[in-house]
Design an enzyme around this catalytic site. Structure first.
Site, PDB file in Angstrom:
ATOM      1  N   GLY A  55       0.847  -1.187   0.000  1.00  0.00           N
ATOM      2  CA  GLY A  55       0.000   0.000   0.000  1.00  0.00           C
ATOM      3  C   GLY A  55       0.883   1.237   0.000  1.00  0.00           C
ATOM      4  N   CYS A  82       5.296  -6.124   1.669  1.00  0.00           N
ATOM      5  CA  CYS A  82       5.636  -4.695   1.613  1.00  0.00           C
ATOM      6  C   CYS A  82       4.937  -3.923   2.744  1.00  0.00           C
ATOM      7  CB  CYS A  82       5.338  -4.134   0.229  1.00  0.00           C
ATOM      8  SG  CYS A  82       6.135  -2.542  -0.029  1.00  0.00           S
ATOM      9  N   TYR A  83       3.978  -3.058   2.419  1.00  0.00           N
ATOM     10  CA  TYR A  83       3.259  -2.347   3.495  1.00  0.00           C
ATOM     11  C   TYR A  83       2.679  -3.342   4.492  1.00  0.00           C
ATOM     12  CZ  TYR A  83      -0.088   0.735   5.847  1.00  0.00           C
ATOM     13  OH  TYR A  83      -0.781   1.445   6.795  1.00  0.00           O
ATOM     14  N   HIS A 169       7.960  -7.772  -3.484  1.00  0.00           N
ATOM     15  CA  HIS A 169       6.664  -8.158  -4.064  1.00  0.00           C
ATOM     16  C   HIS A 169       6.762  -9.486  -4.825  1.00  0.00           C
ATOM     17  CE1 HIS A 169       4.399  -4.449  -3.282  1.00  0.00           C
ATOM     18  NE2 HIS A 169       5.589  -3.873  -3.335  1.00  0.00           N
ATOM     19  N   GLU A 171       4.410 -11.163  -6.104  1.00  0.00           N
ATOM     20  CA  GLU A 171       3.370 -11.275  -7.127  1.00  0.00           C
ATOM     21  C   GLU A 171       3.780 -10.697  -8.475  1.00  0.00           C
ATOM     22  OE1 GLU A 171       3.516  -9.276  -4.606  1.00  0.00           O
ATOM     23  OE2 GLU A 171       2.535  -7.350  -4.911  1.00  0.00           O
ATOM     24  N   VAL A 226     -16.290 -12.610 -24.853  1.00  0.00           N
ATOM     25  CA  VAL A 226     -15.865 -13.853 -24.206  1.00  0.00           C
ATOM     26  C   VAL A 226     -16.684 -14.112 -22.927  1.00  0.00           C
ATOM     27  CG1 VAL A 226     -13.909 -15.072 -23.176  1.00  0.00           C
ATOM     28  CG2 VAL A 226     -13.526 -13.457 -25.044  1.00  0.00           C
ATOM     29  N   ASP A 227     -16.810 -13.074 -22.106  1.00  0.00           N
ATOM     30  CA  ASP A 227     -17.410 -13.289 -20.788  1.00  0.00           C
ATOM     31  C   ASP A 227     -18.879 -13.714 -20.895  1.00  0.00           C
ATOM     32  OD1 ASP A 227     -14.971 -12.336 -20.053  1.00  0.00           O
ATOM     33  OD2 ASP A 227     -15.675 -10.332 -19.533  1.00  0.00           O
ATOM     34  N   LYS A 370      -9.876 -13.036 -16.079  1.00  0.00           N
ATOM     35  CA  LYS A 370     -10.096 -13.296 -17.507  1.00  0.00           C
ATOM     36  C   LYS A 370      -9.498 -14.629 -17.973  1.00  0.00           C
ATOM     37  CE  LYS A 370     -11.659 -11.164 -21.201  1.00  0.00           C
ATOM     38  NZ  LYS A 370     -12.885 -10.338 -21.175  1.00  0.00           N
TER      39      LYS A 370
END
Ligand code: XMP
Length: 514
Positions: A55, A82-83, A169, A171, A226-227, A370
């Site tokens: 954050g 991190c935060y 991080h 991710e 697509v969705d 997605k």
């Protein structure tokens, strides 16, 4: 059966969705919650693990996002990033302060490979750092498990309490072994079994939709994207003939798209969806006349959609459920799930009118990213060319025409876009970029054609590469392709005398113009 869940507690970091996606890539279901969510809600979820996100704040400032310390007593493993790591230390008696050296970018981090978090990770590994504050002292009971030259406490853990914290991080793909670390967390620390798989998602969804719908009638909003296509086929598998799919041609579709959608999903196509096409172009154009503000246009298009459906539903009679193809990023970006600011209200979510005349809305893909929607589509046997279509926004060309929409402008942008798509495909670039389209800028400028002065519109061409549509880069399309497209557009599309290429990435631009 209760699905094992990891909770991502969002403290406003820009990568919150990425964390959830990476966890799901490890076949573990994961949901994002704002740090404002009360602890009882978190307890009720019975999470297998909790991840605190990064954050932008400093955790020692009085108004910064925080959480009750009770969370550390739940006996649920927690990973602070991190935060999130700093906050964990701050709350548990460590020290966080402004770092003497700000770390930003790819940094070599030393890790203790005896840590459960770093099993099979190289002792020196490249990680993505982005922080102004640092942890100068870990909280009592924590051992240091990672460090860099400038950051003596880059990783720490209290194994008795299953609390882990890292300054970098995992991710972000720049952290070379980040996915391994997250996988270590969910499997080695949280003890997850990994039950989140698309085949079981499809089976579970079919079962729960059947239970919910019973013998009720269902109306599905099908756009051909697509969705909504995946949602429609899923519903059709679940409730068969009780489903009616309504395709609204709002006059803001790409060139020939209405007929193409009808060819696939209509009575002549391979699916049996009770397909109804409503041609409502004029109705949308007149509601949109004179409206320039992007959010207002979105809201009008969203609301008009629902009104059209309601009318069809009334004609069919006794429709109980409405299906929409909303997906998880729509929910989070509309400010409903986590902490991120509302950038645009995607019409499936933020643009819904307050009053909707259906018993219930079913959004079977509401919790999918997605790439997961695509996997579910393939599971359902939908052909590749439909599953891997580039995304097209619900408000359609309405947000690719800057400012007021008119039928004439729609025609211009449709024709220009068709040329751009054709040239991109001919050059083989459709496989290399993730989204590409033409938009009509509201700019008119002076040109010359033959010996005549012109005062006409400028078309902007856009092509981006992206994996998550949250960030994107402008694609370096070869000049010949842009040049060929430009000369075709100015020659073939009336009232266009200029073509521009959008070189901006996201951020600071967004992918769409509005
Ligand atoms: P932006 O423009 O926010 O777009 O960078 C990110 C992705 O979302 C799509 N998009 C929308 N999709 N309703 C939708 O269904 C909307 O209002 C909307 N706005 C943007 C966009 O095409 C891109 O793929």
């Amino acid at each position: 059966m209760k699905r094992e869940t990891v909770v991502v507690l969002d403290f406003g970091g820009q990568y919150n969705q990425l964390i959830a996606r990476r966890v799901r890539e490890c076949n573990v279901y994961c949901e994002i919650y704002s740090y404002k969510t009360d602890i009882q809600t978190i307890k009720d979820i019975q999470p297998k693990g909790i991840i605190f996100t990064g954050g932008p704040n400093s955790c020692y400032e009085p108004d910064s996002p925080t959480y009750t310390k009770e969370i550390f007593e739940l006996g649920v493993p927690i990973l602070g990033i991190c935060y999130g790591a700093q906050l964990m230390m701050h709350l548990l008696g460590g020290k966080v302060e402004k770092a003497p050296v700000r770390e930003y970018g790819k940094i070599e981090v030393n890790v203790d490979t005896n840590s459960k978090l770093f099993t099979n990770v190289s002792p020196k590994t490249i990680c993505w750092m982005s922080h102004n504050d640092y942890i100068s002292k870990a909280a009592p009971g924590f051992e240091i498990s990672a460090w860099t030259n400038d950051c003596p406490v880059a990783g720490m853990e209290n194994t008795d309490k299953n609390l882990y914290a890292i300054q970098f991080h995992p991710e972000v793909l720049h952290t070379q072994e980040g996915t391994k670390m997250l996988s270590n967390f969910v499997y080695n620390v949280c003890g997850c079994a990994g039950d989140w798989k698309m085949d079981s998602f499809v089976e579970d969804s079919i079962r729960s939709i059947r239970e919910k719908v019973g013998s009720g009638k269902v109306l599905c909003a099908l756009s051909g994207g697509v969705d909504s296509s995946v949602a429609a086929v899923l519903l059709s598998k679940a409730v068969g003939n009780q489903l009616t799919c309504v395709f609204v041609d709002h006059g803001l579709l790409r060139k020939n798209e209405g007929d193409e959608v009808e060819a696939v999903f209509g009575p002549e196509g391979p699916y049996d969806l009770n397909f109804i096409r409503v041609n409502a172009q004029e109705r949308f154009y007149s509601r949109l006349a004179g409206v320039e503000e992007p959010e207002e246009k979105r809201k009008i298009i969203g609301e008009e959609f629902i009104r059209v459906f309601e009318e069809v539903a009334r004609k069919i009679g006794a429709v109980d459920f409405l299906v929409q193809g909303t997906i998880y990023p729509d929910v989070v970006e509309s400010g409903v799930g986590g902490e991120s600011t509302v950038i645009k209200s995607h019409h499936n979510v933020g643009g819904l009118p307050d009053y909707v005349d259906f018993k219930e809305i079913i959004e079977p893909l509401r919790y999918l990213f997605k790439d997961e929607v695509r996997k579910a589509g393939l599971e359902l046997g939908i052909p590749d060319y439909l599953v891997f279509r580039q995304p097209f926004p619900g408000p359609g060309l309405g947000i690719r025409i800057v400012g007021e929409i008119t039928a004439e402008k729609v025609k211009m942008v449709q024709d220009a876009d068709a040329i751009w798509r054709e040239e991109i495909a001919k050059a083989g670039w459709d496989k290399k970029v993730n989204q590409y389209f033409a938009a009509l800028t509201n700019m008119k400028s002076v040109g010359v054609m033959g010996d005549e002065r012109t005062y006409d519109y400028a078309i902007a061409l856009r092509a981006v590469t992206t994996t998550d549509f949250m960030t994107a880069e402008s694609a370096e399309i070869p000049w010949e392709v842009i040049g060929k497209t430009t000369s075709r557009i100015v020659n073939e599309v009336k009232h266009v005398n200029r073509v521009l290429y959008d070189c901006t990435g996201k951020p600071p631009a967004t992918i769409e113009m509005e």
